[in-house]
Design a protein around this motif. Structure first.
Motif, PDB file in Angstrom:
ATOM      1  N   LYS A 201     -63.690  45.987 -47.380  1.00 60.45           N
ATOM      2  CA  LYS A 201     -63.436  47.328 -46.812  1.00 60.45           C
ATOM      3  C   LYS A 201     -64.382  47.660 -45.653  1.00 60.45           C
ATOM      4  O   LYS A 201     -64.906  48.775 -45.560  1.00 60.45           O
ATOM      5  CB  LYS A 201     -63.531  48.394 -47.908  1.00 60.45           C
ATOM      6  CG  LYS A 201     -62.565  48.161 -49.070  1.00 60.45           C
ATOM      7  CD  LYS A 201     -62.568  49.317 -50.054  1.00 60.45           C
ATOM      8  CE  LYS A 201     -61.563  49.068 -51.173  1.00 60.45           C
ATOM      9  NZ  LYS A 201     -61.444  50.192 -52.110  1.00 60.45           N
ATOM     10  N   ARG A 204     -63.528  50.819 -43.570  1.00 58.52           N
ATOM     11  CA  ARG A 204     -63.668  52.189 -44.072  1.00 58.52           C
ATOM     12  C   ARG A 204     -64.802  52.938 -43.374  1.00 58.52           C
ATOM     13  O   ARG A 204     -65.796  52.351 -42.954  1.00 58.52           O
ATOM     14  CB  ARG A 204     -63.942  52.175 -45.579  1.00 58.52           C
ATOM     15  CG  ARG A 204     -62.711  52.039 -46.423  1.00 58.52           C
ATOM     16  CD  ARG A 204     -63.044  52.234 -47.883  1.00 58.52           C
ATOM     17  NE  ARG A 204     -63.628  53.544 -48.143  1.00 58.52           N
ATOM     18  CZ  ARG A 204     -64.150  53.914 -49.314  1.00 58.52           C
ATOM     19  NH1 ARG A 204     -64.166  53.047 -50.322  1.00 58.52           N
ATOM     20  NH2 ARG A 204     -64.644  55.119 -49.475  1.00 58.52           N
ATOM     21  N   GLU A 234     -65.944  49.941 -39.344  1.00 61.48           N
ATOM     22  CA  GLU A 234     -65.048  51.087 -39.509  1.00 61.48           C
ATOM     23  C   GLU A 234     -63.790  50.869 -38.655  1.00 61.48           C
ATOM     24  O   GLU A 234     -63.184  49.789 -38.716  1.00 61.48           O
ATOM     25  CB  GLU A 234     -65.783  52.388 -39.175  1.00 61.48           C
ATOM     26  CG  GLU A 234     -67.023  52.613 -40.030  1.00 61.48           C
ATOM     27  CD  GLU A 234     -67.771  53.879 -39.669  1.00 61.48           C
ATOM     28  OE1 GLU A 234     -67.390  54.573 -38.698  1.00 61.48           O
ATOM     29  OE2 GLU A 234     -68.758  54.194 -40.372  1.00 61.48           O
TER      30      GLU A 234
END
Length: 762
Positions: A201, A204, A234
């Motif tokens: 992730k 994120r 991100e």
């Protein structure tokens, strides 16, 4: 070749075959004896020379199986809930060609992730059962088990790690190391499983892989370093830099399937060089070969660095850290390369069995497919065609139709069907060899049983099964569903060692026990869906007890006349509490002097007192810790009987019981709570609210470990409360301590509740 030589050669071949089939030549050579003398006539010197040369030359050893084993990887994917394990597995299956399209968790597209095959898994978006599959990456075969992340289903992780050679520990780049990450890592250490870390992730908001690596070092005590660094984070996450090969990788195409290799961006060159040097420095601390080159400041090639990382990882001295975003299709192919490069093959891992023929002597398993067959049944499922037994094969080869020996039960079984699993799909196979994970149908066994071909009696050590921490009362809404209800409970117990069922003999309730509320809720829901059984669930009746505080005398005459033979019996004596350290809970003493009561009636008197103690007058629960002493009495020559004296004892107890200051005892549990230090205040406050008593508190690293005594009646729902208080980072275990007296307020409430229930029944 002349006809004479051909005839002689043919004769030699016949003689040679017969000699070796009789075994005498093999026996001679195996004992270290010299070879037999040269062949006599009619064999020519030429044949004799050939024969002697063959004896002197050792037979070639077939090592091709080692090359096959080197290309096998048995791995598990484990993490805290919602870290992206199943999403990662879905991408692995897609990139290796096992599935044609990608589907997301929670089944929003009506399909759901391949490894979440249960409807409940797709609805709730969580993995409930571990699922097995296999795929091919390059020239490597990878067997994968996707495990649940919720603490309630920890047994699925436990039994998967027991049979796997390596693992991927998935971590969220935002949340970092969480409670179940710690639990899973503890399980990996228990079974000495080498692992890679994958920080997921990166796309994120708030993603910080370097903070997660620091948590790996501080919270899990891993000697780790990144083998990659991100190109952007991100919303700006575009690719990864491979620090070992010093190349940048980008993932293009609709699903990131096109791996593009480029030079490292100029602005990242210095950071990449610094991080590569840090990687080499950390690995050199645990690998002597690399340390020598590092100290001498010699250039280290990617091949040398890869070899050092592999050695250190398999030796459990280093954890390489990979990165990416499974959901955004970035980093998965490089992780697969890492699985093949750094995680062990079956022969890299030392496995041992216990030889039952030699008083459980420890025996090393070679992992050869030509050795005696040894396999462990580690998971059971009830399928459409009977029981499905998952096997990890440690040595030898299994073939469909062969007979196997269950070493634990001593029974011989035939393998009717052999399959390889792909989530809930099955692929029939004819055989499987050491290092593989397969399943077989139609064989009754238990989880943890060892199977062999009968030539050896080895047993593999089984997995650790945690004790259930929570119980619920359960009942069927309709009597017509009782048969299906029993069938469901039997199946669930067989599949899941942490799911227990018992009948409370006092309350008559059926109690189901498990690892938490979600664990039990899932089974209640499965019962409804799979067996069409509507069940009502409630709080179980706690096993209270009653006891007396002081001595009280009794003198009771039971006299009844109703025509014909009457009933007559008088008993006199006293009741008193037993000492606290007494090993018995009930004691009857006959202190009669003379023959006031014939000896034949004494057993009936004792039976009457025992029956009276089964139900105290306060709340109807058993009375324990009591001594009853019979000192005097009277009998009638005609009207006395066993029934009369039994009833006399029963009523005598009820007469004197209130005078003995009875109290109610409740089960108190010994509870050990482990939670991060920052949550110690709320945890201690909650213990006090539950009328608990803290007996010990100590520090274990960053965690506080609190030992306390808490009444069981106040423990229901605690697992959920603890997780709420500690953001899911707390865990606890509890076991029975002893029964202790309740407070005066609680006793009044229990007595009032019992009286009201009795009045309602009238």
């Amino acid at each position: 070749m002349s006809s004479t030589r051909r005839a002689a050669n043919a004769a030699f071949q016949v003689w040679h075959q017969r000699s070796f089939s009789s075994g005498w030549i093999s026996a001679l050579l195996s004992r270290g004896n010299p070879p037999p003398p040269p062949l006599a006539a009619p064999f020519s010197p030429w044949i004799q020379a050939r024969y002697m040369a063959a004896l002197a030359r050792p037979a070639p050893v077939d090592q091709s199986w080692r090359d096959t084993m080197n290309k096998i990887r048995n791995i598990g994917i484990s993490a805290h809930i919602d870290s992206g394990k199943t999403t990662l597995t879905e991408r692995i299956l897609f990139y290796t060609g096992r599935i044609d399209s990608i589907h997301e968790v929670r089944g929003k597209d009506g399909v759901g992730a391949k490894m979440d095959s249960m409807d409940l898994e797709r609805e709730k978006g969580i993995t409930i059962q571990s699922a097995a599959t296999h795929c091919v990456w390059g020239d490597h075969q990878i067997n994968i088990i996707d495990t649940p992340g919720h603490v309630d289903f920890t047994i699925e992780v436990e039994r998967a790690l027991r049979v796997l050679d390596g693992a991927i520990l998935v971590l969220c780049s935002v949340s970092g190391v969480q409670s179940q990450s710690i639990t899973v890592d503890r399980q990996m250490k228990r079974y000495d499983v080498p692992r890679l870390a994958f920080i997921n992730k990166l796309d994120r908001a708030g993603a910080d892989p370097w903070r997660v690596i620091e948590q790996l070092r501080s919270k899990l005590r891993h000697n780790c370093a990144a083998v990659q660094m991100p190109i952007g984070l991100e919303g700006e996450h575009r690719g990864l830099v491979d620090l070992i090969h010093e190349r940048a990788f980008y993932f293009e195409g609709a699903h990131g399937e096109k791996l593009v290799q480029k030079e490292i961006p100029t602005e990242l060159m210095k950071e990449a060089a610094d991080r590569r040097r840090a990687l080499i420095e950390i690995v050199s601390e645990v690998d002597d070969d690399l340390a020598e080159r590092f100290v001498n400041d010699e250039p280290i090639t990617p091949t040398e660095l890869e070899a050092a990382i592999r050695r250190a990882t398999i030796a459990l001295r280093f954890t390489p850290v990979f990165m990416g975003s499974a959901f955004k299709n970035k980093g998965v192919q490089l992780l697969l390369n890492g699985v093949c490069s750094f995680l062990p093959c079956p022969t890299d891992v030392s496995n041992y069995a216990l030889d039952q023929n030699k008083k459980e002597e420890k025996v090393a398993i070679t992992g050869s497919p030509t050795g005696p067959f040894v396999a462990l049944a580690f998971k059971l499922e009830e399928g459409r065609f009977g029981q499905l037994t998952y096997l990890r094969i440690y040595e030898g080869t299994i073939r469909r139709g062969e007979n196997l020996l269950n070493v634990v039960t001593g029974k011989k079984v035939k393998v009717p069907r052999l399959v390889k699993m792909h989530a809930d799909d099955m692929e029939d196979i004819q055989s499987a060899h050491a290092g593989e994970i397969v399943a077989m149908f139609g064989i009754e066994c238990s989880s943890g049983d060892t199977f062999t071909d009968g030539s050896v009696r080895y047993t593999m050590t089984s997995m650790t099964v945690p004790e259930p921490v929570m119980s619920l009362a359960i009942a069927v809404s309709s009597k017509d569903a009782s048969a299906q209800f029993s069938k469901a409970l039997n199946r669930f117990q067989k599949e899941d060692p942490t799911f227990r069922v018992k009948l409370d003999p006092e309350s008559g309730q059926t109690l189901i026990s498990g690892m938490g509320e979600l664990h039990l809720d899932i089974y209640v829901e499965r019962m409804k869906r799979e067996y069409k059984v509507e069940a009502t669930v409630g709080k179980p009746q706690v096993n209270f007890r009653e006891a007396i505080s002081t001595r009280a005398d009794f003198n009771y005459l039971h006299k009844k006349q109703s025509g014909g033979q009457g009933q007559y019996g008088r008993v006199e004596g006293y009741i008193e509490p037993l000492p606290e350290d007494s090993e018995v809970k009930f004691e009857f003493k006959n202190m009669l002097v003379g023959q006031a009561i014939p000896n034949s009636y004494i057993p009936s008197i004792e039976k009457g007192f025992i029956e009276a103690c089964n139900s105290g007058s306060l709340i109807g629960h058993p009375v324990e810790g009591i001594r009853i002493v019979l000192t005097d009495g009277a009998a009638h020559a005609v009207d006395s009987s066993e029934l009369a004296f039994k009833l006399a004892a029963l009523y005598a107890f009820r007469q004197c019981y209130p005078a003995a200051d009875p109290v109610i005892l409740e089960p108190v549990m010994l509870v050990e709570i482990k939670a991060p230090t920052e949550f110690q205040g709320p945890v201690v406050g909650d213990i006090n609210r539950r009328k608990g008593m803290i007996v010990n508190s100590e520090q274990e690293g960053d965690d506080a470990v609190i030992t306390c005594h808490i009444p069981l009646n106040n423990m229901f729902g605690y697992s959920t409360s603890l997780r709420s208080m500690t953001q899911g980072k707390g865990e606890f275990t509890m076991e029975y301590y002893k029964h202790l007296g309740v407070s005066a307020e609680v006793q009044r409430q229990l007595e009032t509740s019992h009286k009201k229930g009795s009045d309602d029944k009238k």
